[in-house]
Design an enzyme around this catalytic site. Sequence first.
Site, PDB file in Angstrom:
ATOM      1  N   GLU A  45     113.833  10.403 -11.470  1.00 32.05           N
ATOM      2  CA  GLU A  45     114.446  10.713 -12.722  1.00 32.05           C
ATOM      3  C   GLU A  45     113.877  12.190 -13.075  1.00 32.05           C
ATOM      4  OE1 GLU A  45     113.476  10.582 -16.271  1.00 32.05           O
ATOM      5  OE2 GLU A  45     111.278  10.317 -15.545  1.00 32.05           O
ATOM      6  N   GLN A  61     101.594   5.267 -25.863  1.00 27.15           N
ATOM      7  CA  GLN A  61     101.497   4.475 -24.597  1.00 27.15           C
ATOM      8  C   GLN A  61     100.778   5.109 -23.619  1.00 27.15           C
ATOM      9  OE1 GLN A  61     105.980   3.799 -24.279  1.00 27.15           O
ATOM     10  NE2 GLN A  61     105.264   1.671 -24.379  1.00 27.15           N
ATOM     11  N   HIS A  98     114.785  -1.099 -21.070  1.00 32.73           N
ATOM     12  CA  HIS A  98     113.741  -0.219 -21.395  1.00 32.73           C
ATOM     13  C   HIS A  98     112.589  -0.924 -21.379  1.00 32.73           C
ATOM     14  CE1 HIS A  98     116.396   2.683 -22.881  1.00 32.73           C
ATOM     15  NE2 HIS A  98     117.277   1.982 -23.706  1.00 32.73           N
ATOM     16  N   LEU A  99     112.339  -2.423 -21.682  1.00 35.08           N
ATOM     17  CA  LEU A  99     111.234  -3.143 -21.556  1.00 35.08           C
ATOM     18  C   LEU A  99     110.833  -3.220 -19.996  1.00 35.08           C
ATOM     19  CD1 LEU A  99     109.258  -4.185 -23.647  1.00 35.08           C
ATOM     20  CD2 LEU A  99     110.583  -6.365 -23.565  1.00 35.08           C
ATOM     21  N   ALA A 100     111.990  -3.541 -19.170  1.00 35.99           N
ATOM     22  CA  ALA A 100     111.780  -3.906 -18.054  1.00 35.99           C
ATOM     23  C   ALA A 100     110.983  -2.567 -17.268  1.00 35.99           C
ATOM     24  CB  ALA A 100     113.255  -3.815 -17.360  1.00 35.99           C
ATOM     25  N   ASP A 101     111.111  -1.350 -17.879  1.00 36.03           N
ATOM     26  CA  ASP A 101     110.465  -0.207 -17.402  1.00 36.03           C
ATOM     27  C   ASP A 101     108.842   0.005 -17.679  1.00 36.03           C
ATOM     28  OD1 ASP A 101     109.690   2.545 -17.006  1.00 36.03           O
ATOM     29  OD2 ASP A 101     110.977   3.417 -17.866  1.00 36.03           O
ATOM     30  N   GLN A 102     108.852  -0.446 -19.196  1.00 35.93           N
ATOM     31  CA  GLN A 102     107.682  -0.294 -19.759  1.00 35.93           C
ATOM     32  C   GLN A 102     106.748  -1.222 -19.417  1.00 35.93           C
ATOM     33  OE1 GLN A 102     108.044   1.020 -23.874  1.00 35.93           O
ATOM     34  NE2 GLN A 102     110.006   1.903 -23.170  1.00 35.93           N
ATOM     35  N   HIS A 151     114.698   5.615 -14.263  1.00 37.07           N
ATOM     36  CA  HIS A 151     113.412   5.736 -15.097  1.00 37.07           C
ATOM     37  C   HIS A 151     112.399   4.680 -14.528  1.00 37.07           C
ATOM     38  CE1 HIS A 151     110.697   6.741 -18.616  1.00 37.07           C
ATOM     39  NE2 HIS A 151     111.517   7.729 -18.945  1.00 37.07           N
TER      40      HIS A 151
END
Length: 345
Positions: free
Chosen positions: A10, A100, A283-287, A313
């Site tokens: 990305e 983060q 989003h949480l799956a990424d972070q 991402h």
Amino acid sequence: MIDIDGSVGEGGGQILRTSLALSMCTGQPFTLTKIRAGRAKPGLMRQHLTCVNAAAEVCGAEVQGAELNSQSMVFTPGPVRAGDYVFNVGTAGSCTLVLQTVWPALMLADAPSRLKLGGGTHNPMAPPFHFLERAYAPLLAKLGAKADLALRRLGFYPAGGGEIDATIWPAKESLKPFDLNDRGAKLESYAECFAPALPRSVARRELEQLGTGLGWGDDQLREAASRQNEGPGNALLATLAYENVCEVFTGFGEKGVSAEQVARNVVREVRAYQVSDAALGAHLADQWALPLALALWQRGGKASYTCTELTPHATTNFDVIERFLPVRFSPVATASGFAVKVQVG
């Protein structure tokens, strides 16, 4: 020296932040070229430069290329130092992304760290403070990495000026990876609207539209009080809390977009999550990938989680993590989204 191409996948700032975080954690230097090549304005912008400088301060790194608009840099970390830190983006750029960036390294330090961060707290292209507080931090606490977060002042684009306090407790000896494959029992769901310096009718319209779209009652719709001197800005949040996970979906008001449209956008995201039984949203799956990988690196073994979606991402983030840590991500499509297996080796 690890060579990272910032144009792959990305091609955004997450490549930089993940590289900084894992360089600090592992002690491995890296070279990053073509920084943010996938963006309309490539190179280091102010919030990215703040991330670089914050990381350098935390570990006493030697850095080449740390300047605005730079498209290449070399980062050579030193030992991570717990302590008291102040990081200010100086614009509406996200201070949550700065947090983060240094969070993983400081949670592996040998003493608590206290941080004061300034900048944007609720930006469309970054995790809002309430997402970190309700969704991200509780998962890290379950992992064994406790942190205390406090919102002192909201910061919206374009004014910024937000303030966050964070205390990160040492967790190196307590990290314990776990599987996160189901949400558990539903606990509560509610919405709230932050609209400082805007007419109260904006918040009411957004909440009414969201309530209608999701079938939520008045007791689930909350107009958040503003603190003095905050704003102007507008964020509509929908929070869904379950036994094992909490998800927060946010819509942002902007000129030319009606309050009703802001609410409909949030309703669409909530419904997409509700029709799946996967544990994590996109989003949480990424972070979640980075702290879980760090825990596995420290403890060994394997773990898994399910998610509704894997964005470019997220898959780019997987690739960067695998460059620094001896872990492998193995995502498999399912009827509800994806199952992601992570293991050492």
